[in-house]
Design a protein around this motif. Structure first.
Motif, mmCIF file in Angstrom:
data_model
loop_
_atom_site.group_PDB
_atom_site.id
_atom_site.type_symbol
_atom_site.label_atom_id
_atom_site.label_comp_id
_atom_site.label_asym_id
_atom_site.label_seq_id
_atom_site.Cartn_x
_atom_site.Cartn_y
_atom_site.Cartn_z
ATOM 1 N N ASP A 27 0.808 -1.216 0.000
ATOM 2 C CA ASP A 27 0.000 0.000 0.000
ATOM 3 C C ASP A 27 0.842 1.266 0.000
ATOM 4 O OD1 ASP A 27 -2.635 -1.269 0.225
ATOM 5 O OD2 ASP A 27 -1.949 -1.889 2.206
ATOM 6 N N LEU A 28 2.072 1.183 0.543
ATOM 7 C CA LEU A 28 2.920 2.373 0.651
ATOM 8 C C LEU A 28 4.376 1.930 0.709
ATOM 9 C CD1 LEU A 28 2.391 5.523 2.808
ATOM 10 C CD2 LEU A 28 4.479 4.200 3.181
ATOM 11 N N ILE A 29 5.259 2.729 0.105
ATOM 12 C CA ILE A 29 6.692 2.431 0.108
ATOM 13 C C ILE A 29 7.443 3.531 0.849
ATOM 14 C CG2 ILE A 29 8.767 2.154 -1.314
ATOM 15 C CD1 ILE A 29 6.993 1.011 -3.514
ATOM 16 N N ILE A 30 8.335 3.121 1.753
ATOM 17 C CA ILE A 30 9.289 4.032 2.391
ATOM 18 C C ILE A 30 10.666 3.617 1.905
ATOM 19 C CG2 ILE A 30 10.275 4.863 4.557
ATOM 20 C CD1 ILE A 30 7.661 4.079 5.932
ATOM 21 N N CYS A 31 11.418 4.561 1.336
ATOM 22 C CA CYS A 31 12.674 4.188 0.683
ATOM 23 C C CYS A 31 13.798 5.155 1.028
ATOM 24 C CB CYS A 31 12.459 4.167 -0.834
ATOM 25 S SG CYS A 31 13.868 3.552 -1.789
ATOM 26 N N ASP A 32 14.951 4.606 1.368
ATOM 27 C CA ASP A 32 16.169 5.396 1.528
ATOM 28 C C ASP A 32 16.684 5.757 0.134
ATOM 29 O OD1 ASP A 32 18.376 6.626 2.587
ATOM 30 O OD2 ASP A 32 19.360 4.782 3.258
ATOM 31 N N VAL A 33 17.585 6.719 0.052
ATOM 32 C CA VAL A 33 18.191 7.066 -1.236
ATOM 33 C C VAL A 33 19.531 6.360 -1.408
ATOM 34 C CG1 VAL A 33 19.174 8.911 -2.641
ATOM 35 C CG2 VAL A 33 17.022 9.286 -1.420
ATOM 36 N N MET A 34 20.384 6.453 -0.395
ATOM 37 C CA MET A 34 21.725 5.862 -0.491
ATOM 38 C C MET A 34 21.658 4.386 -0.112
ATOM 39 S SD MET A 34 24.082 8.975 1.005
ATOM 40 C CE MET A 34 23.168 9.101 2.546
ATOM 41 N N LEU A 35 21.545 3.549 -1.141
ATOM 42 C CA LEU A 35 21.393 2.111 -0.961
ATOM 43 C C LEU A 35 22.468 1.374 -1.753
ATOM 44 C CD1 LEU A 35 17.524 1.952 -1.486
ATOM 45 C CD2 LEU A 35 18.695 1.460 0.675
ATOM 46 N N PRO A 36 22.795 0.154 -1.363
ATOM 47 C CA PRO A 36 23.753 -0.628 -2.154
ATOM 48 C C PRO A 36 23.158 -0.980 -3.514
ATOM 49 C CG PRO A 36 22.752 -1.982 -0.435
ATOM 50 C CD PRO A 36 22.328 -0.571 -0.167
ATOM 51 N N ILE B 97 7.336 7.386 -0.097
ATOM 52 C CA ILE B 97 7.978 8.339 0.804
ATOM 53 C C ILE B 97 9.479 8.078 0.840
ATOM 54 C CG2 ILE B 97 8.161 9.160 3.185
ATOM 55 C CD1 ILE B 97 5.266 8.325 3.619
ATOM 56 N N PHE B 98 10.271 9.119 0.611
ATOM 57 C CA PHE B 98 11.711 9.006 0.813
ATOM 58 C C PHE B 98 12.030 9.306 2.276
ATOM 59 C CE2 PHE B 98 12.167 9.743 -3.847
ATOM 60 C CZ PHE B 98 12.958 8.640 -4.121
ATOM 61 N N LEU B 99 12.843 8.452 2.891
ATOM 62 C CA LEU B 99 13.354 8.672 4.246
ATOM 63 C C LEU B 99 14.864 8.541 4.150
ATOM 64 C CD1 LEU B 99 12.918 9.085 7.283
ATOM 65 C CD2 LEU B 99 12.644 6.604 7.503
ATOM 66 N N THR B 100 15.572 9.666 4.189
ATOM 67 C CA THR B 100 16.985 9.654 3.828
ATOM 68 C C THR B 100 17.766 10.726 4.563
ATOM 69 O OG1 THR B 100 18.514 9.958 1.959
ATOM 70 C CG2 THR B 100 16.422 11.135 1.857
ATOM 71 N N ALA B 101 19.080 10.542 4.615
ATOM 72 C CA ALA B 101 19.966 11.546 5.211
ATOM 73 C C ALA B 101 20.241 12.692 4.248
ATOM 74 C CB ALA B 101 21.282 10.891 5.628
ATOM 75 N N LEU B 102 19.892 12.527 2.968
ATOM 76 C CA LEU B 102 20.105 13.593 1.985
ATOM 77 C C LEU B 102 19.002 14.630 2.136
ATOM 78 C CD1 LEU B 102 21.043 11.500 -1.190
ATOM 79 C CD2 LEU B 102 22.574 12.603 0.450
ATOM 80 N N ASP C 165 6.126 12.259 -0.416
ATOM 81 C CA ASP C 165 6.710 12.978 0.714
ATOM 82 C C ASP C 165 8.204 12.690 0.752
ATOM 83 O OD1 ASP C 165 6.897 14.585 2.962
ATOM 84 O OD2 ASP C 165 5.188 13.648 3.969
ATOM 85 N N TYR C 166 8.933 13.561 1.450
ATOM 86 C CA TYR C 166 10.389 13.432 1.539
ATOM 87 C C TYR C 166 10.784 13.836 2.950
ATOM 88 C CZ TYR C 166 15.269 13.714 -0.124
ATOM 89 O OH TYR C 166 16.610 13.514 -0.334
ATOM 90 N N LEU C 167 11.276 12.879 3.729
ATOM 91 C CA LEU C 167 11.623 13.121 5.125
ATOM 92 C C LEU C 167 13.121 12.934 5.331
ATOM 93 C CD1 LEU C 167 8.716 11.143 6.831
ATOM 94 C CD2 LEU C 167 8.874 13.610 6.504
ATOM 95 N N ALA C 168 13.723 13.869 6.051
ATOM 96 C CA ALA C 168 15.150 13.787 6.340
ATOM 97 C C ALA C 168 15.372 13.075 7.671
ATOM 98 C CB ALA C 168 15.757 15.185 6.387
ATOM 99 N N LYS C 169 16.360 12.186 7.688
ATOM 100 C CA LYS C 169 16.743 11.508 8.927
ATOM 101 C C LYS C 169 17.533 12.484 9.808
ATOM 102 C CE LYS C 169 17.518 7.063 6.564
ATOM 103 N NZ LYS C 169 18.567 6.106 6.165
ATOM 104 N N PRO C 170 17.416 12.366 11.128
ATOM 105 C CA PRO C 170 16.477 11.490 11.839
ATOM 106 C C PRO C 170 15.088 12.128 11.892
ATOM 107 C CG PRO C 170 17.774 12.727 13.414
ATOM 108 C CD PRO C 170 18.298 13.107 12.049
ATOM 109 N N VAL C 171 14.059 11.308 11.952
ATOM 110 C CA VAL C 171 12.697 11.817 12.014
ATOM 111 C C VAL C 171 12.016 11.243 13.251
ATOM 112 C CG1 VAL C 171 11.790 9.943 10.577
ATOM 113 C CG2 VAL C 171 10.535 12.101 10.732
#
Length: 230
Positions: free
Chosen positions: A51-60, A80-85, A101-107
Motif C-alpha cells: 500500500d505504501l513504500i518508504i525508501c532510503d536514497v543511499m542504498l547498495p 515516501i523518501f526517508l533519507t539523510a540527503l 513525501d520526503y523526510l530527512a533523517k532522523p525523524v
C-alpha cells in the motif's frame, strides 16, 4: 490504531534503523516488509500486495531515486523518501520522480506516522474520486470522458493520460520527466520530445474549445502546469 490491511514496504540498508522503524510501525498496526536494497522488488510490487513504500536514497546497488523511477511504472500508491540527503536539490528530485513525501533523517516516529497516515488518506480519497474538475473542465477517469460544461472534448488515449496527470497536479508544475515516465512508460533520457509534442496537440485541442477557462502553460526548462485562467 491503523488497520492491518495497510502494508508497507521499507527499503533501508541500515539494519538497526530498519528494525526500529519496522517495530514501531508494526505496533501501530501496519504490516511491514523490509528489503535492504532494490533487488527482487518487481514481483512484490506487481503482486499488488503493497500500500505504501518508504525508501532510503543511499542504498547498495541501485539508489533510491532509480528505484522510484522504476517502480512508478507499476506502483501508483504513496512513495515516501526517508533519507539523510536533506538538501533542496535532492528533495526536488525526489518529488519530480513522483514521491508523495520526503523526510530527512532522523525523524520523530510520531511525525513519520502522521506523514504515512496523511499519504494513505490522500491516496484513498484519490482512488474513490474518479473525477477531477479544473475550472469548467471536468475529467472522468473511470469512463475516460472529458467535458467543458456540457460539451465533449475528443482526445486520444495519450492526450487523456497527459491531461489526467496534469489535472491531478493542477496549479503546480509537473516535470517533463515525470510525464514521460508515466505516459510513455520508459526512462527519460533528457532528449526525447514525445511529451512536448503530445502536450502541444493537447493544448491546441483545449484552446479550440469555446469558453474553456483553464490552460496548459509551459514552465520553461521545467515542465508544464494546468491551471484556471479566471
Amino acid at each position: 490504531m491503523t488497520s492491518m490491511k495497510n502494508r508497507i514496504l521499507l527499503i533501508e540498508d541500515d539494519h538497526r534503523l530498519a528494525r526500529s522503524v519496522a517495530n514501531f510501525l508494526t505496533e501501530q498496526g501496519f504490516h511491514v516488509k523490509h528489503f535492504i536494497s532494490g533487488e527482487n522488488l518487481d514481483l512484490l510490487i506487481e503482486s499488488n500486495s503493497i500500500d505504501l513504500i518508504i525508501c532510503d536514497v543511499m542504498l547498495p546497488g541501485t539508489d533510491g531515486f532509480k528505484i522510484a523511477k522504476r517502480v512508478r511504472h507499476t506502483f501508483d500508491g504513496p512513495f515516501i523518501f526517508l533519507t539523510a540527503l536533506s538538501n533542496m536539490e535532492d528533495q526536488l528530485k525526489g518529488f519530480e520522480l513522483g514521491a508523495d513525501d520526503y523526510l530527512a533523517k532522523p525523524v520523530e516516529p510520531a511525525i513519520l506516522l502522521a506523514r504515512i497516515n496523511a499519504c494513505l488518506k490522500r491516496n484513498r480519497r484519490q482512488q474513490s474520486n474518479n473525477e477531477i474538475a479544473v475550472g469548467n473542465l471536468s475529467i472522468n477517469n473511470q469512463v475516460r470522458i472529458v467535458k467543458v460544461e456540457q460539451d465533449d472534448v475528443a482526445l486520444s488515449r495519450y492526450e487523456f493520460d497527459l491531461l489526467w496527470l496534469l489535472a491531478s497536479h493542477q496549479g503546480t508544475q509537473v516535470s517533463r520527466e515525470f510525464l514521460f515516465i508515466n505516459t510513455v512508460g520508459r526512462e527519460y533520457d533528457g532528449l526525447d520530445r514525445t511529451v512536448d509534442g503530445r502536450v502541444s496537440r493537447l493544448r491546441k485541442k483545449l484552446e479550440a474549445v469555446p469558453n474553456i477557462n483553464c490552460r496548459i502553460s509551459t514552465q520553461w526548462g521545467q515542465g508544464y502546469m494546468l491551471a484556471c485562467t479566471d
